[in-house]
Design a protein around this motif. Structure first.
Motif, PDB file in Angstrom:
ATOM      1  N   VAL A 156       0.840  -1.206   0.000  1.00  0.00           N
ATOM      2  CA  VAL A 156       0.000   0.000   0.000  1.00  0.00           C
ATOM      3  C   VAL A 156       0.871   1.251   0.000  1.00  0.00           C
ATOM      4  N   LEU A 157       1.869   1.283   0.886  1.00  0.00           N
ATOM      5  CA  LEU A 157       2.740   2.459   0.987  1.00  0.00           C
ATOM      6  C   LEU A 157       3.502   2.699  -0.309  1.00  0.00           C
ATOM      7  N   HIS A 158       4.117   1.646  -0.849  1.00  0.00           N
ATOM      8  CA  HIS A 158       4.932   1.796  -2.060  1.00  0.00           C
ATOM      9  C   HIS A 158       4.081   2.142  -3.276  1.00  0.00           C
ATOM     10  N   THR A 159       2.933   1.491  -3.406  1.00  0.00           N
ATOM     11  CA  THR A 159       2.082   1.747  -4.573  1.00  0.00           C
ATOM     12  C   THR A 159       1.527   3.173  -4.547  1.00  0.00           C
ATOM     13  N   ALA A 160       1.005   3.578  -3.398  1.00  0.00           N
ATOM     14  CA  ALA A 160       0.449   4.928  -3.281  1.00  0.00           C
ATOM     15  C   ALA A 160       1.536   5.976  -3.519  1.00  0.00           C
ATOM     16  N   ASN A 161       2.712   5.748  -2.972  1.00  0.00           N
ATOM     17  CA  ASN A 161       3.795   6.721  -3.098  1.00  0.00           C
ATOM     18  C   ASN A 161       4.335   6.773  -4.518  1.00  0.00           C
ATOM     19  N   THR A 162       4.508   5.606  -5.144  1.00  0.00           N
ATOM     20  CA  THR A 162       5.072   5.552  -6.498  1.00  0.00           C
ATOM     21  C   THR A 162       4.172   6.258  -7.502  1.00  0.00           C
ATOM     22  N   PHE A 163       2.881   5.987  -7.428  1.00  0.00           N
ATOM     23  CA  PHE A 163       1.974   6.560  -8.427  1.00  0.00           C
ATOM     24  C   PHE A 163       1.485   7.959  -8.062  1.00  0.00           C
ATOM     25  N   LEU A 184       9.762   4.330 -11.252  1.00  0.00           N
ATOM     26  CA  LEU A 184      10.549   5.453 -10.741  1.00  0.00           C
ATOM     27  C   LEU A 184      11.429   6.068 -11.830  1.00  0.00           C
ATOM     28  N   LYS A 185      11.882   5.238 -12.774  1.00  0.00           N
ATOM     29  CA  LYS A 185      12.687   5.763 -13.881  1.00  0.00           C
ATOM     30  C   LYS A 185      11.899   6.760 -14.732  1.00  0.00           C
ATOM     31  N   LEU A 186      10.581   6.638 -14.703  1.00  0.00           N
ATOM     32  CA  LEU A 186       9.737   7.536 -15.495  1.00  0.00           C
ATOM     33  C   LEU A 186       9.402   8.821 -14.746  1.00  0.00           C
ATOM     34  N   SER A 187       9.692   8.861 -13.442  1.00  0.00           N
ATOM     35  CA  SER A 187       9.323  10.027 -12.654  1.00  0.00           C
ATOM     36  C   SER A 187      10.341  11.148 -12.825  1.00  0.00           C
ATOM     37  N   CYS A 188       9.937  12.347 -12.430  1.00  0.00           N
ATOM     38  CA  CYS A 188      10.843  13.495 -12.499  1.00  0.00           C
ATOM     39  C   CYS A 188      12.006  13.278 -11.533  1.00  0.00           C
ATOM     40  N   SER A 189      13.192  13.681 -11.939  1.00  0.00           N
ATOM     41  CA  SER A 189      14.411  13.359 -11.196  1.00  0.00           C
ATOM     42  C   SER A 189      14.409  13.883  -9.766  1.00  0.00           C
ATOM     43  N   ASP A 190      13.676  14.984  -9.499  1.00  0.00           N
ATOM     44  CA  ASP A 190      13.683  15.565  -8.156  1.00  0.00           C
ATOM     45  C   ASP A 190      12.466  15.150  -7.324  1.00  0.00           C
ATOM     46  N   ALA A 191      11.700  14.182  -7.813  1.00  0.00           N
ATOM     47  CA  ALA A 191      10.434  13.852  -7.146  1.00  0.00           C
ATOM     48  C   ALA A 191      10.422  12.485  -6.477  1.00  0.00           C
ATOM     49  N   TYR A 192      11.473  11.660  -6.694  1.00  0.00           N
ATOM     50  CA  TYR A 192      11.388  10.284  -6.210  1.00  0.00           C
ATOM     51  C   TYR A 192      12.134  10.050  -4.896  1.00  0.00           C
ATOM     52  N   LEU A 193      12.626  11.114  -4.258  1.00  0.00           N
ATOM     53  CA  LEU A 193      13.397  10.941  -3.022  1.00  0.00           C
ATOM     54  C   LEU A 193      12.553  10.336  -1.908  1.00  0.00           C
ATOM     55  N   ARG A 194      11.261  10.699  -1.864  1.00  0.00           N
ATOM     56  CA  ARG A 194      10.366  10.159  -0.834  1.00  0.00           C
ATOM     57  C   ARG A 194      10.216   8.650  -0.995  1.00  0.00           C
ATOM     58  N   GLU A 195      10.033   8.185  -2.220  1.00  0.00           N
ATOM     59  CA  GLU A 195       9.914   6.745  -2.469  1.00  0.00           C
ATOM     60  C   GLU A 195      11.237   6.039  -2.221  1.00  0.00           C
ATOM     61  N   THR A 196      12.364   6.722  -2.514  1.00  0.00           N
ATOM     62  CA  THR A 196      13.677   6.147  -2.227  1.00  0.00           C
ATOM     63  C   THR A 196      13.829   5.874  -0.736  1.00  0.00           C
ATOM     64  N   LEU A 198      11.384   5.157   1.330  1.00  0.00           N
ATOM     65  CA  LEU A 198      10.577   3.970   1.623  1.00  0.00           C
ATOM     66  C   LEU A 198      11.290   2.694   1.179  1.00  0.00           C
ATOM     67  N   ILE A 199      11.973   2.767   0.037  1.00  0.00           N
ATOM     68  CA  ILE A 199      12.715   1.609  -0.453  1.00  0.00           C
ATOM     69  C   ILE A 199      13.831   1.251   0.520  1.00  0.00           C
ATOM     70  N   GLU A 200      14.477   2.262   1.091  1.00  0.00           N
ATOM     71  CA  GLU A 200      15.540   2.011   2.074  1.00  0.00           C
ATOM     72  C   GLU A 200      14.979   1.326   3.318  1.00  0.00           C
ATOM     73  N   VAL A 201      13.783   1.755   3.739  1.00  0.00           N
ATOM     74  CA  VAL A 201      13.125   1.088   4.882  1.00  0.00           C
ATOM     75  C   VAL A 201      12.816  -0.363   4.527  1.00  0.00           C
ATOM     76  N   GLY A 202      12.317  -0.584   3.293  1.00  0.00           N
ATOM     77  CA  GLY A 202      12.044  -1.952   2.835  1.00  0.00           C
ATOM     78  C   GLY A 202      13.302  -2.795   2.765  1.00  0.00           C
ATOM     79  N   ALA A 203      14.411  -2.167   2.346  1.00  0.00           N
ATOM     80  CA  ALA A 203      15.683  -2.879   2.279  1.00  0.00           C
ATOM     81  C   ALA A 203      16.141  -3.292   3.678  1.00  0.00           C
ATOM     82  N   CYS A 204      15.899  -2.438   4.666  1.00  0.00           N
ATOM     83  CA  CYS A 204      16.251  -2.779   6.051  1.00  0.00           C
ATOM     84  C   CYS A 204      15.422  -3.964   6.546  1.00  0.00           C
ATOM     85  N   LEU A 205      14.118  -3.974   6.179  1.00  0.00           N
ATOM     86  CA  LEU A 205      13.261  -5.107   6.533  1.00  0.00           C
ATOM     87  C   LEU A 205      13.775  -6.389   5.892  1.00  0.00           C
ATOM     88  N   PHE A 206      14.132  -6.301   4.600  1.00  0.00           N
ATOM     89  CA  PHE A 206      14.667  -7.450   3.874  1.00  0.00           C
ATOM     90  C   PHE A 206      15.957  -7.938   4.537  1.00  0.00           C
TER      91      PHE A 206
END
Length: 312
Positions: A156-163, A184-196, A198-206
């Motif tokens: 839910v968090l990743h999908t809502a944030n990504t789109f 994320l590759k399609l998003s504006c270069s200065d807009a994906y830091l928030r999702e990044t 979340l990905i770091e939090v997911g990486a910590c969980l992994f």
């Protein structure tokens, strides 16, 4: 194209082939893999559900794993097959959102469940006298529910944030299904830091789950090596090997996909690696878990015989 992602009505997925012959070959190959995965996971689900002798923690978690594999391969493969059959690349905006959500949900849940299964093996081998207490039916349901809830929350968090990010770079996805890094590759270069973040939090969980699995198996190996009889050691190892194989397959392919150096990255390589971590595990997991499992094979044989007798 407008920077607002709401102006995009569809995405274009990466095709496996350009010529009609290769597209049909891809369709037939994926159809065979998909049917094998459905058959294998379906048989495990039905066998465990119908045989009361298999109503144990290990098989309860295996049933959950088969349900996840059933869903995971159904999220990505049918759309890819349909696109090859109808010679198109398109997936609707809503379809892409759904695909990203369900794939994220199922893959995170699967890794959490594999962590729980490592704990199950640890308790069974290192603390067998407390197995019934630590892994009672209520505890098993709670652990499985926690795995599913973790996957759902992350998805839910990743999908809502990504789109929610504005997309500035077209609608062509460099993968055969919608996944977070490609969107994320399609998003504006200065807009994906928030999702990044979340990905770091997911990486910590992994990483936390992975460390827990490794530590569990270190303790398991130490306990197994103290078993005096070779037959006992072999039996203990045989209950762990399928789980180790499934974890190794999922972790190695996923880590290579997301951590490989950009210098060796290419579209064809990324496509093949994506198949390895999204399509191969759901197809081979039933084989890994059943090939040396005499209890499961005996229960399946009994189930098939009862069905045949009823038909007669």
């Amino acid at each position: 194209m407008s920077n607002n992602s709401s102006s995009i009505s569809q995405f274009l997925l990466l095709p496996f082939a350009d010529t009609r012959e290769l597209q049909l070959l891809h369709f037939c190959l994926f159809l065979g893999i998909y049917l094998a995965a459905l058959l294998g996971n379906g048989l495990i689900i039905i066998t465990i559900a119908c045989d009361h002798h298999l109503h144990t923690p290990m098989y309860f978690f295996l049933l959950n794993l088969s349900v996840l594999d059933f869903g995971c391969i159904s999220t990505t493969v049918p759309k890819s097959m349909a696109n090859s059959l109808w010679d198109t690349r398109a997936i609707s905006y809503a379809g892409c959102v759904a695909q990203l959500f369900f794939f994220s949900f199922l893959i995170v849940t699967e890794f959490c469940l594999l962590t729980v299964m490592a704990y199950d093996r640890y308790v069974a081998i290192c603390h067998p006298l407390h197995y019934g207490t630590l892994l009672g039916s209520r505890a098993c349901v709670h652990m499985a529910a926690a795995a599913w809830a973790s996957g759902f929350l992350c998805a839910v968090l990743h999908t809502a944030n990504t789109f929610s990010l504005p997309l500035c770079h077209g609608n062509a996805v460099d993968q055969f299904f919608c996944e977070i890094p490609q969107i994320l590759k399609l998003s504006c270069s200065d807009a994906y830091l928030r999702e990044t973040g979340l990905i770091e939090v997911g990486a910590c969980l992994f990483f936390g789950c992975f460390v827990f699995i490794v530590v569990s198996y270190v303790q398991i190996f130490r306990a197994v090596l103290r078993i005096p009889l070779e037959q006992g050691r072999h039996k203990a190892f045989s209950t762990c090997l399928p789980h180790m194989a499934v974890v190794s397959l999922l972790v190695s392919t996923a880590m290579f996909a997301y951590l490989k150096p950009p210098s060796i990255s290419s579209t064809s390589l990324d496509l093949m690696v994506a198949v390895l971590y999204s399509v191969l595990p759901p197809a081979v997991n039933p084989l890994i878990y059943s090939i040396r499992n005499q209890e499961l094979k005996a229960a399946l044989k009994k189930l098939i015989q009862s069905v045949v007798l009823q038909q007669e």
